[in-house]
Design an enzyme around this catalytic site. Structure first.
Site, PDB file in Angstrom:
ATOM      1  N   GLY A 299      45.532  -3.602  -8.825  1.00 27.77           N
ATOM      2  CA  GLY A 299      44.576  -4.254  -7.931  1.00 27.77           C
ATOM      3  C   GLY A 299      43.760  -3.288  -7.105  1.00 27.77           C
ATOM      4  O   GLY A 299      42.732  -3.662  -6.553  1.00 27.77           O
ATOM      5  N   ASP A 300      44.210  -2.034  -7.007  1.00 32.21           N
ATOM      6  CA  ASP A 300      43.461  -1.065  -6.199  1.00 32.21           C
ATOM      7  C   ASP A 300      42.652  -0.103  -7.065  1.00 32.21           C
ATOM      8  O   ASP A 300      42.179   0.917  -6.586  1.00 32.21           O
ATOM      9  CB  ASP A 300      44.400  -0.304  -5.246  1.00 32.21           C
ATOM     10  CG  ASP A 300      45.375   0.616  -5.975  1.00 32.21           C
ATOM     11  OD1 ASP A 300      45.502   0.506  -7.208  1.00 32.21           O
ATOM     12  OD2 ASP A 300      46.009   1.445  -5.290  1.00 32.21           O
TER      13      ASP A 300
ATOM     14  N   GLY B 189      58.461  -0.510  -6.379  1.00 31.50           N
ATOM     15  CA  GLY B 189      57.743   0.344  -7.319  1.00 31.50           C
ATOM     16  C   GLY B 189      56.961  -0.447  -8.352  1.00 31.50           C
ATOM     17  O   GLY B 189      57.127  -1.661  -8.495  1.00 31.50           O
TER      18      GLY B 189
ATOM     19  N   ASN C  32      43.188   4.353  -2.137  1.00 31.55           N
ATOM     20  CA  ASN C  32      44.401   4.478  -1.329  1.00 31.55           C
ATOM     21  C   ASN C  32      44.072   4.635   0.142  1.00 31.55           C
ATOM     22  O   ASN C  32      44.888   4.339   1.003  1.00 31.55           O
ATOM     23  CB  ASN C  32      45.234   5.678  -1.799  1.00 31.55           C
ATOM     24  CG  ASN C  32      45.666   5.509  -3.248  1.00 31.55           C
ATOM     25  OD1 ASN C  32      46.273   4.513  -3.606  1.00 31.55           O
ATOM     26  ND2 ASN C  32      45.308   6.467  -4.097  1.00 31.55           N
TER      27      ASN C  32
ATOM     28  N   TYR D 270      18.321 -29.655  21.648  1.00 30.61           N
ATOM     29  CA  TYR D 270      19.712 -29.905  22.033  1.00 30.61           C
ATOM     30  C   TYR D 270      19.739 -30.458  23.452  1.00 30.61           C
ATOM     31  O   TYR D 270      19.212 -29.849  24.379  1.00 30.61           O
ATOM     32  CB  TYR D 270      20.458 -28.576  21.953  1.00 30.61           C
ATOM     33  CG  TYR D 270      21.943 -28.644  22.190  1.00 30.61           C
ATOM     34  CD1 TYR D 270      22.749 -29.542  21.502  1.00 30.61           C
ATOM     35  CD2 TYR D 270      22.546 -27.774  23.100  1.00 30.61           C
ATOM     36  CE1 TYR D 270      24.106 -29.571  21.716  1.00 30.61           C
ATOM     37  CE2 TYR D 270      23.902 -27.798  23.315  1.00 30.61           C
ATOM     38  CZ  TYR D 270      24.684 -28.708  22.625  1.00 30.61           C
ATOM     39  OH  TYR D 270      26.031 -28.739  22.838  1.00 30.61           O
TER      40      TYR D 270
ATOM     41  N   LYS E 267      45.531  -4.355   1.126  1.00 28.07           N
ATOM     42  CA  LYS E 267      44.540  -3.441   0.534  1.00 28.07           C
ATOM     43  C   LYS E 267      43.662  -4.128  -0.497  1.00 28.07           C
ATOM     44  O   LYS E 267      42.443  -3.921  -0.517  1.00 28.07           O
ATOM     45  CB  LYS E 267      45.256  -2.238  -0.093  1.00 28.07           C
ATOM     46  CG  LYS E 267      44.309  -1.265  -0.749  1.00 28.07           C
ATOM     47  CD  LYS E 267      44.935   0.078  -1.036  1.00 28.07           C
ATOM     48  CE  LYS E 267      45.938   0.016  -2.145  1.00 28.07           C
ATOM     49  NZ  LYS E 267      46.455   1.366  -2.473  1.00 28.07           N
TER      50      LYS E 267
ATOM     51  N   GLY F 247      49.804  10.635 -11.182  1.00 27.68           N
ATOM     52  CA  GLY F 247      50.800  10.950 -12.198  1.00 27.68           C
ATOM     53  C   GLY F 247      50.136  11.807 -13.273  1.00 27.68           C
ATOM     54  O   GLY F 247      48.991  11.560 -13.636  1.00 27.68           O
TER      55      GLY F 247
ATOM     56  N   GLU G 255      55.212  11.779 -11.950  1.00 32.60           N
ATOM     57  CA  GLU G 255      54.494  11.514 -10.711  1.00 32.60           C
ATOM     58  C   GLU G 255      54.280  12.817  -9.947  1.00 32.60           C
ATOM     59  O   GLU G 255      55.111  13.737 -10.005  1.00 32.60           O
ATOM     60  CB  GLU G 255      55.274  10.514  -9.851  1.00 32.60           C
ATOM     61  CG  GLU G 255      55.227   9.095 -10.382  1.00 32.60           C
ATOM     62  CD  GLU G 255      53.804   8.608 -10.569  1.00 32.60           C
ATOM     63  OE1 GLU G 255      53.072   8.477  -9.582  1.00 32.60           O
ATOM     64  OE2 GLU G 255      53.401   8.360 -11.729  1.00 32.60           O
TER      65      GLU G 255
ATOM     66  N   ARG H   3      48.003   3.704   3.804  1.00 35.74           N
ATOM     67  CA  ARG H   3      47.003   4.710   4.202  1.00 35.74           C
ATOM     68  C   ARG H   3      45.656   4.099   4.588  1.00 35.74           C
ATOM     69  O   ARG H   3      44.778   4.789   5.096  1.00 35.74           O
ATOM     70  CB  ARG H   3      46.822   5.736   3.070  1.00 35.74           C
ATOM     71  CG  ARG H   3      47.930   6.765   3.025  1.00 35.74           C
ATOM     72  CD  ARG H   3      47.869   7.605   1.767  1.00 35.74           C
ATOM     73  NE  ARG H   3      48.370   6.873   0.606  1.00 35.74           N
ATOM     74  CZ  ARG H   3      48.270   7.301  -0.649  1.00 35.74           C
ATOM     75  NH1 ARG H   3      47.658   8.441  -0.915  1.00 35.74           N
ATOM     76  NH2 ARG H   3      48.766   6.596  -1.646  1.00 35.74           N
TER      77      ARG H   3
HETATM   78  C1  UD1 Z   1      50.151   5.021  -9.427  1.00 33.66           C
HETATM   79  C2  UD1 Z   1      50.878   5.627 -10.656  1.00 33.66           C
HETATM   80  C3  UD1 Z   1      50.290   7.016 -10.935  1.00 33.66           C
HETATM   81  C4  UD1 Z   1      48.793   6.897 -11.158  1.00 33.66           C
HETATM   82  C5  UD1 Z   1      48.105   6.200  -9.985  1.00 33.66           C
HETATM   83  C6  UD1 Z   1      46.669   5.898 -10.374  1.00 33.66           C
HETATM   84  C7  UD1 Z   1      53.185   4.815 -10.718  1.00 33.66           C
HETATM   85  C8  UD1 Z   1      54.612   5.120 -10.428  1.00 33.66           C
HETATM   86  N1  UD1 Z   1      52.290   5.753 -10.391  1.00 33.66           N
HETATM   87  O1  UD1 Z   1      50.440   5.845  -8.319  1.00 33.66           O
HETATM   88  O2  UD1 Z   1      50.911   7.580 -12.093  1.00 33.66           O
HETATM   89  O3  UD1 Z   1      48.247   8.190 -11.346  1.00 33.66           O
HETATM   90  O4  UD1 Z   1      48.753   4.938  -9.694  1.00 33.66           O
HETATM   91  O5  UD1 Z   1      45.959   5.235  -9.340  1.00 33.66           O
HETATM   92  O6  UD1 Z   1      52.905   3.774 -11.284  1.00 33.66           O
HETATM   93  N2  UD1 Z   1      52.294  -1.855  -6.394  1.00 33.66           N
HETATM   94  C9  UD1 Z   1      53.012  -3.030  -6.414  1.00 33.66           C
HETATM   95  N3  UD1 Z   1      54.328  -2.990  -6.120  1.00 33.66           N
HETATM   96  C10 UD1 Z   1      54.995  -1.847  -5.789  1.00 33.66           C
HETATM   97  C11 UD1 Z   1      54.246  -0.639  -5.769  1.00 33.66           C
HETATM   98  C12 UD1 Z   1      52.909  -0.675  -6.081  1.00 33.66           C
HETATM   99  O7  UD1 Z   1      52.469  -4.089  -6.709  1.00 33.66           O
HETATM  100  O8  UD1 Z   1      56.192  -1.901  -5.535  1.00 33.66           O
HETATM  101  C13 UD1 Z   1      50.872  -1.906  -6.715  1.00 33.66           C
HETATM  102  C14 UD1 Z   1      49.992  -1.475  -5.571  1.00 33.66           C
HETATM  103  O9  UD1 Z   1      49.588  -2.581  -4.805  1.00 33.66           O
HETATM  104  C15 UD1 Z   1      48.809  -0.841  -6.291  1.00 33.66           C
HETATM  105  C16 UD1 Z   1      49.405  -0.325  -7.585  1.00 33.66           C
HETATM  106  O10 UD1 Z   1      50.620  -1.001  -7.758  1.00 33.66           O
HETATM  107  O11 UD1 Z   1      47.827  -1.805  -6.611  1.00 33.66           O
HETATM  108  C17 UD1 Z   1      49.643   1.183  -7.548  1.00 33.66           C
HETATM  109  O12 UD1 Z   1      50.530   1.495  -6.498  1.00 33.66           O
HETATM  110  P1  UD1 Z   1      50.381   2.803  -5.622  1.00 33.66           P
HETATM  111  O13 UD1 Z   1      51.491   2.844  -4.663  1.00 33.66           O
HETATM  112  O14 UD1 Z   1      49.002   2.898  -5.107  1.00 33.66           O
HETATM  113  O15 UD1 Z   1      50.651   3.912  -6.751  1.00 33.66           O
HETATM  114  P2  UD1 Z   1      50.114   5.394  -6.777  1.00 33.66           P
HETATM  115  O16 UD1 Z   1      50.979   6.250  -5.934  1.00 33.66           O
HETATM  116  O17 UD1 Z   1      48.660   5.422  -6.530  1.00 33.66           O
HETATM  117 CA    CA Z   2      47.099   3.860  -5.897  1.00 34.33          CA
END
Ligand code: UD1
Ligand code: CA
Length: 463
Positions: free
Chosen positions: A110-111, A87, A234, A394, A30, A146, A161, A23
């Site tokens: 990290g985000d 995930g 995000n 120069y 990101k 979540g 979620e 996004r």
């Molecule tokens: C996640 C949580 C959600 C929470 C939200 C808070 C899960 C399933 N959901 O959702 O409950 O409310 O964060 O911000 O955990 N990442 C990986 N590998 C992956 C997927 C994600 O390293 O396969 C990392 C992303 O880079 C990011 C973090 O995990 O830093 C969260 O991933 P993201 O996809 O943003 O999760 P959300 O949908 O925001």
């Molecule tokens: Ca997120």
């Protein structure tokens, strides 16, 4: 005597940073997007620094190479590759081989850049007693997050979620921040039991909560007071929102420290700004890198200062761009001045409008007030650099040095062809191009003499 730490209290940290951040609509991963001039992941790792962790593993995936290179200087970091990204639970699994068998594991995203160490430390302490500790947040608009599910007694039962939630569950405003801490042996076990039969077909880290409940492990959820601390990035709007949060917090710290800001909502600090007493900063200024403003310094509107030292009582007038310069006390800079790296200005120097100084020094009280270029020059004290003076440093292939000794004056529109020395107290006549050393204490002029033609009349247009 040293007391050995019990092995079960060893802290490991896993930072999830593998996601693409679709996004953001960017080619940059990101977690490398800057917030207040520093990558999102850099904010998280700076916080981790305060937790004295035994081991820190960053899980990378999208743009793994770039992420790893950006933090290569932090030698203690380990990187685990998650490929493909299945995930958040799957992501933590990739870090397990790098973690010790015992102790507790804190998972950070990290985000989510602003979670303070003060809200993380209690989670670690709870996990060290054997619990699964969660950080939650009450949000007015919980869309996308979540949701924390509690039973009638208020005990946490699990996390659902947003995409998997029923309308009733979506009405819950207590949300998962993503940050949790758990005993490592239990976490390994739960991660091994995750399934991906959900709306996104992913292995959710959040499912460990229900598994902990099933195991009879206590789940402790603490709610943060300030939601901005745990907001995730995000998309660009969320990044822009957090940028203002960080900038306003910085502005408030400066005000508390006694700095006057013409408008705390119109300052941007992308690094560290150190101020003495009674410093004034007008609107629209940007500070990058390490900037020091000594007592009584004043910075006019719309100035950009990067890695600069400004001496006491010095005034920077509007619209200056100062980069890699040190300026003494009681100096006057600008408006519209440009100082480039390796510039050192002594006390009382005046640099006026449309003057550029690069890799040069000006001694005490020297002035270049209008329209000049001073590059690769060593300028003494009380020198007056006339309007339009150009130091031609120069030759098309190499840069050469110019020395202008104390009390010398250069006339308007003079060109000093380097390498050259202008002797002490010398005067270069206006409009002169000089390419040989100019002797001290004398007037040197290099220009055609003006002639006046008697009996000349101006042409008139033919009818
Ligand atoms: C996640 C949580 C959600 C929470 C939200 C808070 C899960 C399933 N959901 O959702 O409950 O409310 O964060 O911000 O955990 N990442 C990986 N590998 C992956 C997927 C994600 O390293 O396969 C990392 C992303 O880079 C990011 C973090 O995990 O830093 C969260 O991933 P993201 O996809 O943003 O999760 P959300 O949908 O925001
Ligand atoms: Ca997120």
């Amino acid at each position: 005597m040293t007391i050995a730490q019990a092995p079960s209290s060893t802290l490991s940290v896993v930072v999830l940073a593998a996601g693409k951040g679709t996004r953001m609509r960017s080619d940059t991963p990101k977690v490398l997007q800057p917030l207040a001039g520093k990558p999102l992941l850099g904010h998280v790792l700076d916080t981790v620094h305060h937790l004295s962790a035994e081991r820190v593993v960053v899980v990378t995936g999208f743009g793994a190479q770039r992420v790893q290179e950006a933090f290569a200087h932090q030698a203690h970091l380990r990187f685990a590759l998650q490929e493909p990204q299945l995930g958040t639970g799957h992501a933590v699994q990739q870090a397990l081989p790098d973690l010790p068998g015992d102790g507790v594991c804190l998972v950070l995203y990290g985000d989510v850049p602003l979670a303070p160490a003060s809200s993380l430390a209690p989670l670690v302490a709870q996990a060290q007693t054997g619990a699964l500790a969660l950080l939650t947040v009450e949000l007015d608009d919980p869309t996308g997050y979540g949701r924390i599910l509690r039973n009638a007694d208020g005990a946490v039962q699990g996390i659902v979620e947003h995409k998997d939630a029923t309308p009733a569950q979506r009405a819950v405003r207590e949300c998962n921040t993503g940050i949790l801490c758990a005993p490592l042996p239990a976490l390994r076990r739960w991660l091994g039991q995750l399934r991906n039969d959900n709306a996104q077909g992913e292995y959710y880290l959040t499912d460990v909560v229900a598994l902990a409940v099933a195991d009879g492990v206590p789940v402790r959820a603490s709610t943060v007071a300030d939601a901005d601390d745990v907001l995730g990035v995000n998309d660009r709007s969320q990044l822009a929102h957090l940028e203002r949060v960080v900038q306003l917090r910085t502005a408030r710290r400066l005000l508390d420290a006694g700095v006057t800001l013409a408008d705390p909502s119109r300052i941007d600090v992308r690094g560290a700004l150190h101020c003495g007493r009674d410093v004034f900063i007008d609107v629209g200024c940007v500070f990058e890198g390490e900037v020091h403003l000594a007592d009584g310094a004043r910075v006019g509107p719309y100035a950009v200062l990067r890695d600069v030292r400004v001496g006491a009582g010095t005034v920077v007038h509007p619209f200056c761009h100062l980069d890699g310069a040190s300026i003494g006390a009681g100096a006057i800079i600008g408006p519209f001045a440009r100082l480039r790296p390796a510039t050192a200005l002594a006390d009382g120097v005046h640099i006026g409008n449309f003057v550029e100084v690069k890799n040069g020094t000006l001694g005490p009280g020297s002035k270049a007030n209008h329209l000049s270029y001073v590059g690769d020059a060593t300028v003494g004290a009380r020198v007056n650099i006339g309007a339009g003076t150009i130091v031609a440093n120069y030759d098309g292939a190499n840069k050469h040095r110019t020395v202008i000794e104390d009390d010398a004056h250069t006339g308007s529109n003079s060109v000093l062809v380097a390498p050259i020395t202008i002797g002490a107290g010398a005067t270069v006549g206006a409009g002169s191009t000089v390419s040989k050393n100019v002797p001290a204490g004398k007037l040197t002029v290099a220009r055609a003499k003006a002639v006046t033609l008697d009996g000349w009349s101006r042409p008139v247009k033919k009818k």
